[in-house]
Design a protein around this motif. Structure first.
Motif, PDB file in Angstrom:
ATOM      1  N   PHE A 267      38.611  57.256  34.662  1.00 27.53           N
ATOM      2  CA  PHE A 267      38.724  56.273  33.529  1.00 27.53           C
ATOM      3  C   PHE A 267      39.776  56.809  32.452  1.00 27.53           C
ATOM      4  N   GLN A 268      40.368  55.958  31.699  1.00 25.80           N
ATOM      5  CA  GLN A 268      41.247  56.690  30.694  1.00 25.80           C
ATOM      6  C   GLN A 268      40.615  57.668  29.809  1.00 25.80           C
ATOM      7  N   ASN A 269      39.442  57.234  29.231  1.00 27.71           N
ATOM      8  CA  ASN A 269      38.761  58.422  28.564  1.00 27.71           C
ATOM      9  C   ASN A 269      37.609  58.930  29.534  1.00 27.71           C
TER      10      ASN A 269
ATOM     11  N   PHE B 275      33.732  45.564  36.146  1.00 25.87           N
ATOM     12  CA  PHE B 275      32.956  45.575  34.815  1.00 25.87           C
ATOM     13  C   PHE B 275      33.143  44.371  34.014  1.00 25.87           C
ATOM     14  N   TYR B 276      34.196  43.625  34.283  1.00 28.40           N
ATOM     15  CA  TYR B 276      34.450  42.344  33.695  1.00 28.40           C
ATOM     16  C   TYR B 276      34.851  41.167  34.875  1.00 28.40           C
ATOM     17  N   ARG B 277      34.294  40.062  34.510  1.00 22.39           N
ATOM     18  CA  ARG B 277      34.717  38.892  35.502  1.00 22.39           C
ATOM     19  C   ARG B 277      35.939  38.144  34.755  1.00 22.39           C
TER      20      ARG B 277
ATOM     21  N   GLU C 253      50.380  54.395  33.669  1.00 25.89           N
ATOM     22  CA  GLU C 253      50.577  55.800  33.344  1.00 25.89           C
ATOM     23  C   GLU C 253      51.721  55.336  32.126  1.00 25.89           C
ATOM     24  N   HIS C 254      51.832  56.041  31.234  1.00 26.42           N
ATOM     25  CA  HIS C 254      52.794  56.070  29.952  1.00 26.42           C
ATOM     26  C   HIS C 254      54.045  56.862  30.239  1.00 26.42           C
ATOM     27  N   ASP C 255      53.703  57.872  31.103  1.00 24.50           N
ATOM     28  CA  ASP C 255      54.750  59.009  31.602  1.00 24.50           C
ATOM     29  C   ASP C 255      55.825  58.401  32.335  1.00 24.50           C
TER      30      ASP C 255
ATOM     31  N   GLY D 106      53.161  49.429  30.551  1.00 22.70           N
ATOM     32  CA  GLY D 106      53.043  48.283  29.432  1.00 22.70           C
ATOM     33  C   GLY D 106      52.924  49.155  28.130  1.00 22.70           C
ATOM     34  N   PRO D 107      53.153  48.497  27.010  1.00 26.69           N
ATOM     35  CA  PRO D 107      52.752  49.022  25.637  1.00 26.69           C
ATOM     36  C   PRO D 107      51.370  49.339  25.555  1.00 26.69           C
ATOM     37  N   ASN D 108      50.868  49.874  24.587  1.00 31.80           N
ATOM     38  CA  ASN D 108      49.373  49.850  24.001  1.00 31.80           C
ATOM     39  C   ASN D 108      48.906  48.546  24.027  1.00 31.80           C
ATOM     40  N   GLY D 109      47.682  48.385  24.494  1.00 31.29           N
ATOM     41  CA  GLY D 109      46.981  46.829  24.265  1.00 31.29           C
ATOM     42  C   GLY D 109      47.624  45.990  25.369  1.00 31.29           C
ATOM     43  N   ALA D 110      48.400  46.328  26.187  1.00 28.88           N
ATOM     44  CA  ALA D 110      48.877  45.320  26.946  1.00 28.88           C
ATOM     45  C   ALA D 110      47.931  44.821  28.119  1.00 28.88           C
ATOM     46  N   GLY D 111      46.859  45.480  28.321  1.00 26.76           N
ATOM     47  CA  GLY D 111      45.824  44.907  29.178  1.00 26.76           C
ATOM     48  C   GLY D 111      45.866  45.649  30.520  1.00 26.76           C
ATOM     49  N   LYS D 112      46.320  46.977  30.529  1.00 29.17           N
ATOM     50  CA  LYS D 112      46.240  47.738  31.838  1.00 29.17           C
ATOM     51  C   LYS D 112      44.825  47.982  32.144  1.00 29.17           C
ATOM     52  N   THR D 113      44.140  48.705  31.063  1.00 24.69           N
ATOM     53  CA  THR D 113      42.821  48.871  31.482  1.00 24.69           C
ATOM     54  C   THR D 113      42.103  47.707  31.674  1.00 24.69           C
ATOM     55  N   SER D 114      42.173  46.440  31.095  1.00 25.34           N
ATOM     56  CA  SER D 114      41.480  45.320  31.317  1.00 25.34           C
ATOM     57  C   SER D 114      41.622  44.981  32.732  1.00 25.34           C
ATOM     58  N   LEU D 115      42.838  45.321  33.294  1.00 20.33           N
ATOM     59  CA  LEU D 115      43.093  44.813  34.746  1.00 20.33           C
ATOM     60  C   LEU D 115      42.333  45.662  35.743  1.00 20.33           C
TER      61      LEU D 115
ATOM     62  N   SER E  76      39.919  36.831  28.758  1.00 16.00           N
ATOM     63  CA  SER E  76      39.887  36.768  27.319  1.00 16.00           C
ATOM     64  C   SER E  76      38.619  37.197  26.617  1.00 16.00           C
ATOM     65  N   PHE E  77      38.761  38.009  25.364  1.00 13.88           N
ATOM     66  CA  PHE E  77      37.913  38.454  24.656  1.00 13.88           C
ATOM     67  C   PHE E  77      37.800  37.588  23.454  1.00 13.88           C
ATOM     68  N   GLY E  78      36.809  36.829  23.334  1.00 16.19           N
ATOM     69  CA  GLY E  78      37.232  35.734  22.145  1.00 16.19           C
ATOM     70  C   GLY E  78      38.414  34.990  22.110  1.00 16.19           C
ATOM     71  N   GLY E  79      39.320  35.431  21.062  1.00 13.23           N
ATOM     72  CA  GLY E  79      40.600  34.846  21.055  1.00 13.23           C
ATOM     73  C   GLY E  79      41.540  35.601  21.695  1.00 13.23           C
ATOM     74  N   ILE E  80      41.432  36.733  21.873  1.00 10.90           N
ATOM     75  CA  ILE E  80      42.235  37.635  22.388  1.00 10.90           C
ATOM     76  C   ILE E  80      42.577  37.383  24.080  1.00 10.90           C
ATOM     77  N   LYS E  81      43.769  37.185  24.423  1.00 13.79           N
ATOM     78  CA  LYS E  81      43.852  37.294  25.882  1.00 13.79           C
ATOM     79  C   LYS E  81      44.517  38.718  26.293  1.00 13.79           C
TER      80      LYS E  81
HETATM   81  N1  LIG Z   1      35.575  44.958  25.565  1.00 10.73           N
HETATM   82  C1  LIG Z   1      36.454  44.375  24.731  1.00 10.73           C
HETATM   83  N2  LIG Z   1      36.290  43.422  23.734  1.00 10.73           N
HETATM   84  C2  LIG Z   1      37.279  42.944  22.989  1.00 10.73           C
HETATM   85  N3  LIG Z   1      38.606  43.144  23.321  1.00 10.73           N
HETATM   86  C3  LIG Z   1      38.755  43.885  24.100  1.00 10.73           C
HETATM   87  C4  LIG Z   1      37.622  44.657  25.020  1.00 10.73           C
HETATM   88  N4  LIG Z   1      38.658  45.518  25.944  1.00 10.73           N
HETATM   89  C5  LIG Z   1      39.907  45.226  25.511  1.00 10.73           C
HETATM   90  N5  LIG Z   1      40.253  44.330  24.698  1.00 10.73           N
HETATM   91  C6  LIG Z   1      41.552  44.165  24.148  1.00 10.73           C
HETATM   92  O1  LIG Z   1      42.157  43.466  25.046  1.00 10.73           O
HETATM   93  C7  LIG Z   1      43.397  44.141  24.962  1.00 10.73           C
HETATM   94  C8  LIG Z   1      43.979  44.899  26.090  1.00 10.73           C
HETATM   95  O2  LIG Z   1      43.192  46.149  26.484  1.00 10.73           O
HETATM   96  P1  LIG Z   1      43.564  47.187  27.300  1.00 10.73           P
HETATM   97  O3  LIG Z   1      42.453  48.327  26.759  1.00 10.73           O
HETATM   98  O4  LIG Z   1      43.375  46.509  28.485  1.00 10.73           O
HETATM   99  O5  LIG Z   1      44.958  47.672  26.977  1.00 10.73           O
HETATM  100  P2  LIG Z   1      45.750  48.810  27.681  1.00 10.73           P
HETATM  101  O6  LIG Z   1      46.916  48.296  28.186  1.00 10.73           O
HETATM  102  O7  LIG Z   1      45.009  49.808  28.411  1.00 10.73           O
HETATM  103  O8  LIG Z   1      46.285  49.934  26.502  1.00 10.73           O
HETATM  104  P3  LIG Z   1      46.060  51.291  26.352  1.00 10.73           P
HETATM  105  O9  LIG Z   1      47.636  51.605  26.665  1.00 10.73           O
HETATM  106  O10 LIG Z   1      46.148  51.655  24.934  1.00 10.73           O
HETATM  107  O11 LIG Z   1      45.022  52.130  27.241  1.00 10.73           O
HETATM  108  C9  LIG Z   1      43.542  44.877  23.593  1.00 10.73           C
HETATM  109  O12 LIG Z   1      44.094  43.972  22.547  1.00 10.73           O
HETATM  110  C10 LIG Z   1      41.888  45.142  23.421  1.00 10.73           C
HETATM  111  O13 LIG Z   1      41.882  45.163  21.967  1.00 10.73           O
END
Ligand SMILES: Nc1ncnc2c1ncn2[C@@H]1O[C@H](COP(=O)(O)OP(=O)(O)OP(=O)(O)O)[C@@H](O)[C@H]1O
Ligand SMILES: [Mg+2]
Lengths: 350, 262
Positions: free
Chosen positions: B82-84, B50-52, B208-210, B34-43, B10-15
């Motif tokens: 990377f995504q970007n 990069f993150y623990r 992937e979104h496609d 998963g939809p945008n912001g689902a946490g795929k890149t975080s995974l 989690s980042f602050g309050g966001i899981k």
């Molecule tokens: N470094 C960060 N600091 C704070 N919040 C973050 C950070 N990285 C990701 N988040 C939050 O974690 C959530 C998941 O983000 P993530 O980038 O993993 O989504 P995603 O599934 O890859 O979305 P997308 O399809 O848009 O790439 C989002 O709400 C995002 O705002």
């Protein structure tokens, strides 16, 4: 039109001199370096020695600032460490073989580089510049301190030894030039090689995208510190040669002023490029001398007029540097590149 | 091959991730959707170091790598894109790809600086291997000496894949490899991914979104929504899972609602 850049082996493509222009350029520079001391007078040799020493230091700064993307305003301190290490070695063991002194100076400066590079593990950019600034003050403080006076001469400075090779003492400007120039060439080639192989590539990767570099298996900690060590080591070598070159040194020679001069040379020449330090140092050290000559021609030895013209020199020099930053932020190498691009396409396009 | 167990980030309050568990099996393609912001890149960020994660574990071949430094994971053979884009912009295509070989080469600063000898031998071997396995394979011959910054987006994405391939990875993480590409580029990329799997048996994780591409390529699909894993299994079973339909339709419905509102 320059053509014929055609190769059939990877080995040729990977060599430093991968085209004829570079090969000839290098050969001509070597010829120039060999012939120069025989035609130059003492004043020109003095300038040449100073420039060659500065080129080594700026090439070292280039490793850190130009290639690794880490800022430093403290490299004058490593230069000082090199110079005073050489003096201290000769104080303890007079007649030490100069190359041994050189190597020890490099190692001591590199060790201090690692020490003062530690902040780089946490901060970047301007913050790092400020953190490295402290190196100037800390190192000079200890050099002036009277506990070390026996080796450093303290605030009053110290006389420096001459290099002695197998019983031959290098006294004349010309003799010293023959020690300094080859060391400069070797150190420049070493740096050039570094950045076309694994180690240097890793540093450039850190500069361009640090998190990508980490994913490639590059440890940011160890490479950043090694970059500091190498660049400080180059400055240490420059310091050691400086001590051999001049009859005496003062702590003031090396402070913040020198750190900034090194940076200005690098920026004027072009960061992250092999030729950058060479062009930049020549420009920054030669232009004030030329202005001196011009002023003395204009005033024709009239002391009164000289009093008015001398400050103008600094103003002109300052304006020139500002102009450079505005019109050629990539440095002199960029002009050089444009010239070669033009030549290689001529007569087909601009 | 690669197992994620109860990961929570989690980042602050966001899981960003909450109780995510799955196994990417050896030699298979596992898609993460998963939809945008689902946490795929975080995974991907916790897998590559990069993150623990605050809780849970990441296992590579049954060894726990949750706390391992990012650069050490490269030695295990974990590579990613990377995504970007995250290419080294000051370098040529060839130099970018050569960095993929960093972990396999040995020369330090001393041998690198003198060049002739072991460093040269190593560099030439790397060059030959890259030409064969990466440049020919990904059809990058015509641009090998071009600076990456001047290339069009689609080619930059391919160079980034090439850089990851040069690591000869065991596990390859691809974050939206065809985002922003046209039809033809997408098809090329899909073909490359299948070829990589077939030729080297690489374990691949694909965000992937496609959906067409995911259904065609994936052996297994993991679905995330607001950080939670809402489904996993074969492409077919996931497609008909009501929770998944709900998640996608739900976001669609809210999107449409907000469109209408504006
Ligand atoms: N470094 C960060 N600091 C704070 N919040 C973050 C950070 N990285 C990701 N988040 C939050 O974690 C959530 C998941 O983000 P993530 O980038 O993993 O989504 P995603 O599934 O890859 O979305 P997308 O399809 O848009 O790439 C989002 O709400 C995002 O705002
Ligand atoms: Mg994402």
């Amino acid at each position: 039109m320059i053509t014929g850049n055609y190769k059939t082996r990877y080995q040729d493509d990977e060599s430093i001199w991968n085209n004829w222009a570079k090969r000839w350029g290098f050969a001509l520079s070597i010829v120039f370096l060999v012939v120069f001391p025989f035609v130059a007078d003492n004043y020109m040799l003095l300038l040449a020695g100073q420039i060659a020493i500065f080129i080594i230091a700026v090439a070292g700064l280039n490793v850190l600032v130009g290639y690794t993307g880490l800022m430093s305003l403290g490299h004058g301190a490593f230069f000082a460490i090199g110079a005073y290490t050489a003096v201290a070695i000769h104080h303890e063991w007079p007649g030490t073989f100069p190359l041994i002194t050189l190597v020890v100076s490099i190692l001591v400066a590199a060790a201090f580089g690692v020490l003062f590079g530690l902040p780089a593990l946490r901060v970047k950019g301007l913050y790092l510049a400020v953190a490295t600034l402290s190196a100037n003050f800390i190192v000079l403080f200890f050099i002036r301190e009277h506990w070390f006076e026996e080796w450093t001469g303290g605030v009053r400075g110290t006389e420096t030894p001459n290099a002695v090779f197998f019983g031959v003492e290098l006294v004349s400007q010309q003799a010293k030039y023959f020690m300094i120039a080859p060391i400069m060439v070797i150190m420049l080639l070493f740096a050039q090689n570094l950045f076309r192989t694994r180690f240097g590539r890793a540093l450039i990767a850190i500069r361009d995208k640090d998190y990508s570099a980490e994913i490639m298996g590059i440890s940011l900690y160890s490479y950043k510190l090694k970059s500091f060590a190498i660049s400080a080591g180059y400055c240490g070598a420059a310091g050691c040669l400086w001590a051999y070159f001049f009859p005496a040194i003062l702590p003031e020679d090396f402070g913040l002023n020198m750190s900034i001069t090194l940076l200005v040379c690098l920026v004027a020449g072009g960061m992250g490029r092999t030729l950058g330090p060479i062009f930049g140092t020549m420009l920054i050290l030669l232009v004030p001398e030329m202005l001196k000559v011009i002023v003395s021609m204009v005033t024709d030895g009239d002391a009164m007029a000289q009093r008015y013209f001398s400050p103008m020199r600094d103003i002109v020099f300052g304006l020139m540097i500002i102009g450079f930053l505005i019109f050629e932020p990539m440095g002199l190498v960029n002009i050089w590149d444009r010239f070669w691009r033009f030549l290689s396409r001529w007569p087909f396009a601009k | 091959m690669l197992t994620v167990k109860d990961a929570e980030l989690s980042f602050g309050g966001i899981k960003a991730l909450d109780q995510v568990s799955f196994e990417a099996r050896s030699g298979e393609i596992t898609a993460i959707i998963g939809p945008n912001g689902a946490g795929k890149t975080s995974l991907f960020n916790i897998i590559s170091g990069f993150y623990r994660p605050q809780r849970g574990q990441i296992l590579f071949d049954n060894t726990d790598i949750t706390r391992m430094r990012a650069d050490k994971r490269a030695n295990l053979g974990i590579a990613r894109t990377f995504q970007n884009l995250a290419l080294f912009r000051g370098m040529t295509v060839l130099d970018n790809i050569k960095l993929g070989g960093h972990i396999r080469l040995r020369s330090g600063f001393w041998t690198s600086g003198w060049f002739y000898g072991s460093a040269q031998r190593e560099e030439l071997a790397l060059r030959a291997q890259i030409e064969r396995d990466v440049i020919d394979f990904l059809e990058l011959d015509h641009i090998r000496n071009a600076p990456v910054a001047i290339l069009p987006y689609g080619l930059q994405k391919r160079v980034e894949l090439g850089r990851a391939l040069a690591m000869q990875p065991n596990v390859l993480l691809l974050d939206e490899p065809v985002a922003g590409m046209n039809r033809e580029e997408t098809e090329d990329m899909a073909r490359f991914i299948l070829d990589i799997q077939e030729r080297w048996g690489t374990t691949i994780l694909l965000v992937e979104h496609d959906m067409g591409m995911v259904m065609d390529l994936a052996n297994q699909v993991v679905v995330l929504n607001f950080g939670r894993q809402i489904a996993s299994g074969s492409a077919d079973s996931v497609q008909h899972n009501p929770a998944v339909i709900e998640a996608y339709l739900g976001t669609k419905a809210t999107q449409e609602a907000s469109l209408q509102a504006s």
